[in-house]
Design a protein around this motif. Sequence first.
Motif, PDB file in Angstrom:
ATOM      1  N   UNK A  14       0.808  -1.209   0.000  1.00  0.00           N
ATOM      2  CA  UNK A  14       0.000   0.000   0.000  1.00  0.00           C
ATOM      3  C   UNK A  14       0.838   1.253   0.000  1.00  0.00           C
ATOM      4  N   UNK A  15       1.761   1.341   0.936  1.00  0.00           N
ATOM      5  CA  UNK A  15       2.525   2.573   1.101  1.00  0.00           C
ATOM      6  C   UNK A  15       3.574   2.785   0.018  1.00  0.00           C
ATOM      7  N   UNK A  16       4.083   1.704  -0.588  1.00  0.00           N
ATOM      8  CA  UNK A  16       5.111   1.887  -1.617  1.00  0.00           C
ATOM      9  C   UNK A  16       4.529   2.515  -2.882  1.00  0.00           C
ATOM     10  N   UNK A  17       3.202   2.512  -2.986  1.00  0.00           N
ATOM     11  CA  UNK A  17       2.561   2.981  -4.205  1.00  0.00           C
ATOM     12  C   UNK A  17       2.085   4.426  -4.124  1.00  0.00           C
ATOM     13  N   UNK A  18       2.283   5.057  -2.965  1.00  0.00           N
ATOM     14  CA  UNK A  18       1.910   6.466  -2.845  1.00  0.00           C
ATOM     15  C   UNK A  18       3.174   7.290  -2.618  1.00  0.00           C
ATOM     16  N   UNK A  43       2.688  -7.824   6.429  1.00  0.00           N
ATOM     17  CA  UNK A  43       3.902  -7.528   5.666  1.00  0.00           C
ATOM     18  C   UNK A  43       4.257  -6.072   5.968  1.00  0.00           C
ATOM     19  N   UNK A  44       5.274  -5.875   6.802  1.00  0.00           N
ATOM     20  CA  UNK A  44       5.529  -4.544   7.360  1.00  0.00           C
ATOM     21  C   UNK A  44       6.374  -3.649   6.460  1.00  0.00           C
ATOM     22  N   UNK A  45       6.989  -4.201   5.415  1.00  0.00           N
ATOM     23  CA  UNK A  45       7.816  -3.380   4.533  1.00  0.00           C
ATOM     24  C   UNK A  45       8.611  -4.235   3.578  1.00  0.00           C
ATOM     25  N   UNK A  46       9.563  -3.604   2.918  1.00  0.00           N
ATOM     26  CA  UNK A  46      10.434  -4.332   2.000  1.00  0.00           C
ATOM     27  C   UNK A  46      11.856  -3.807   2.123  1.00  0.00           C
ATOM     28  N   UNK A  47      12.803  -4.703   1.928  1.00  0.00           N
ATOM     29  CA  UNK A  47      14.217  -4.336   2.028  1.00  0.00           C
ATOM     30  C   UNK A  47      14.769  -4.003   0.648  1.00  0.00           C
ATOM     31  N   UNK A  48      14.312  -2.863   0.158  1.00  0.00           N
ATOM     32  CA  UNK A  48      14.799  -2.320  -1.107  1.00  0.00           C
ATOM     33  C   UNK A  48      15.557  -1.034  -0.792  1.00  0.00           C
ATOM     34  N   UNK A 237      -5.356   0.412  -0.152  1.00  0.00           N
ATOM     35  CA  UNK A 237      -4.148   1.103  -0.597  1.00  0.00           C
ATOM     36  C   UNK A 237      -3.286   0.168  -1.435  1.00  0.00           C
ATOM     37  N   UNK A 238      -2.675   0.708  -2.497  1.00  0.00           N
ATOM     38  CA  UNK A 238      -1.602  -0.052  -3.125  1.00  0.00           C
ATOM     39  C   UNK A 238      -1.781  -0.435  -4.571  1.00  0.00           C
ATOM     40  N   UNK A 239      -0.708  -0.966  -5.107  1.00  0.00           N
ATOM     41  CA  UNK A 239      -0.603  -1.403  -6.491  1.00  0.00           C
ATOM     42  C   UNK A 239       0.835  -1.813  -6.721  1.00  0.00           C
ATOM     43  N   UNK A 247      -3.508  -0.842 -10.139  1.00  0.00           N
ATOM     44  CA  UNK A 247      -3.992  -0.214  -8.914  1.00  0.00           C
ATOM     45  C   UNK A 247      -4.955  -1.148  -8.207  1.00  0.00           C
ATOM     46  N   UNK A 248      -5.205  -0.868  -6.940  1.00  0.00           N
ATOM     47  CA  UNK A 248      -6.334  -1.484  -6.272  1.00  0.00           C
ATOM     48  C   UNK A 248      -6.134  -2.834  -5.648  1.00  0.00           C
ATOM     49  N   UNK A 249      -5.450  -2.898  -4.497  1.00  0.00           N
ATOM     50  CA  UNK A 249      -5.433  -4.141  -3.731  1.00  0.00           C
ATOM     51  C   UNK A 249      -6.839  -4.447  -3.210  1.00  0.00           C
TER      52      UNK A 249
END
Length: 307
Positions: A14-18, A43-48, A237-239, A247-249
């Motif tokens: 969700x948050x990575x897409x905004x 899923x709290x985040x990503x290690x990118x 949120x998200x995509x 778009x649209x989880x």
Amino acid sequence: MTAILISEVGPRDGLQSIDRIMPIEAKKAWIAAEAAAGVREIEVGSFVPASLLPQMADTAALVAFAGTIPGLSVAVLVPNLKGAELAIRAGARKLSIPFSMSETHSLKNVRKDHAAMVAEIGAIAARVAQEEDPPHFEVGLSTAFGCTIEGHVPEDTVIRLAEASIAAGAAEVGLSDTTGYADPAQVRRLVRKVKAAVGDARLNSLHLHNTRGLGLANALAGLEEGITTLDASLGGLGGCPFAPGASGNIVTEDLAFMLAAMGYETGIDLDALMRVRAILADALPGEPLYGFTPDAGLPLGLDRRTA
């Protein structure tokens, strides 16, 4: 009563897409409130690299925080072996790597072709196996139902790469409708084929988008084929920032309500889940939040204990 796991992916997908960055204290409040509502995996985040997705720069701190919540499975996305190393060091209990079935999307998303991705999966599996208490390692077969860049993705390609992922050492694979192309008949067909190829126990999860309004219909099709884990995002949120138009989880609140109404066991308190939206609304003012159930309210007579 069948138990279904709703895996909340909003803090990552969700948050990575905004564009805006949610303050870490708000993220912590979100994670804690959903866990208190009965959500058992987040899923709290990503290690990118933070240079690519600054929204994910605090993932290690969130893993540490979420790891203190009893009974919560802390999941993260990792793009490669380096990300997996960081995730293991942080204490994540579930690692998921996106493996795009569309080679063009794979090159744009993680800059690797299919052969290189299989090698990367093997390297991560070997690293995970070195741990005394290894985290669960899953491969998310993204763009499995179609790609906004290539269009149709052959089902034989998905099956072949699912088999290659398991052979490389992944514990299981999941099917991801990254671009919102799936329909219920396709979901049923592909779930059956992949399960037949890798074994029932190696395919349990679906990551679906509601881009064209078929998210819940596709989730139901997956349930009918034995899927037991469904990803969803609070407020929808998200995509995917690397797949144009994706778009649209699925909305967590709508999915949780559907499952409760059908008598599935999720362990989620629906009233408490609805209240979590206020955290997002306060931290992300003006950001669109979706969902029919939060707008309509829960129906009279719904046995919330079945949720």
